[in-house]
Design an enzyme around this catalytic site. Structure first.
Site, short mmCIF file in Angstrom:
data_model
loop_
_atom_site.label_atom_id
_atom_site.label_comp_id
_atom_site.label_asym_id
_atom_site.label_seq_id
_atom_site.Cartn_x
_atom_site.Cartn_y
_atom_site.Cartn_z
CG HIS A 1 15.88 7.96 52.67
ND1 HIS A 1 15.35 9.18 53.02
CD2 HIS A 1 16.28 8.08 51.39
CE1 HIS A 1 15.40 10.00 51.99
NE2 HIS A 1 15.96 9.35 50.99
CB CYS B 1 -10.81 3.72 59.86
SG CYS B 1 -9.71 5.10 60.19
CB THR C 1 -9.89 10.05 58.92
OG1 THR C 1 -9.38 9.40 60.10
CG2 THR C 1 -11.15 10.85 59.24
CG ASP D 1 -13.69 1.68 60.83
OD1 ASP D 1 -13.84 1.81 59.58
OD2 ASP D 1 -13.61 2.67 61.59
CG HIS E 1 12.05 9.57 51.37
ND1 HIS E 1 11.87 10.93 51.26
CD2 HIS E 1 12.62 9.18 50.20
CE1 HIS E 1 12.31 11.33 50.07
NE2 HIS E 1 12.76 10.28 49.41
#
Length: 147
Positions: A134, A66, A68, A9, A99
């Site tokens: 996993h 973005c 965060t 963004d 994992h």
């Protein structure tokens, strides 16, 4: 040549440029699905675009940026088949691939700087899914989409 889709963004424009150049310097083909202006826009649009490109096979992996990393990863994770992880340091990036077999990496331009972002990207790209126990857990995770 591995194709990597990158989306962002307005908060991630400059960091996207740096990461794109970093990836191209390593021989990756980078497809831009993000905005190239700092005019306010919705991260969800770009998270969805990259996620759809990964699921369709247009690109093999995705990177999202973005402010965060959280919002854009939440949008990507709404697309069936996506396992996007927000990582702010290299260890989590490596483990998310080993994992959880993540197919999209996300981080925040307001959280980490360009050198840390490059380390995170490098660690994630170098890691390989370990399978075994996993794989069983990833299968259970993906089964949630069928409920």
């Amino acid at each position: 040549m591995t194709k990597i889709g990158i989306g962002n963004d307005h908060a991630g424009v400059e960091l996207k440029r740096e990461i794109t150049q970093h990836l191209q310097d390593q021989g990756y083909e980078v497809w831009n699905y993000g905005t190239d202006t700092e005019e306010s826009c919705s991260y969800s649009d770009y998270g969805k675009k990259v996620a759809k490109a990964v699921v369709s096979g247009e690109v093999e992996k995705g990177i999202l940026i973005c402010g965060t990393g959280i919002g854009i990863s939440l949008a990507a994770n709404k697309v069936k088949g996506i396992r996007a992880a927000v990582c702010s340091e290299p260890c989590s990036a490596r483990l998310s691939k080993q994992h959880n077999n993540t197919n999209i990496l996300a981080f925040g331009a307001r959280i980490i700087g360009p050198e840390m972002a490059k380390m995170i990207v490098d660690e994630w790209l170098a890691a390989e899914f370990q399978g075994g126990r996993h794989q069983e857990r990833v299968d259970l995770l993906m089964a949630i989409e069928e409920e």
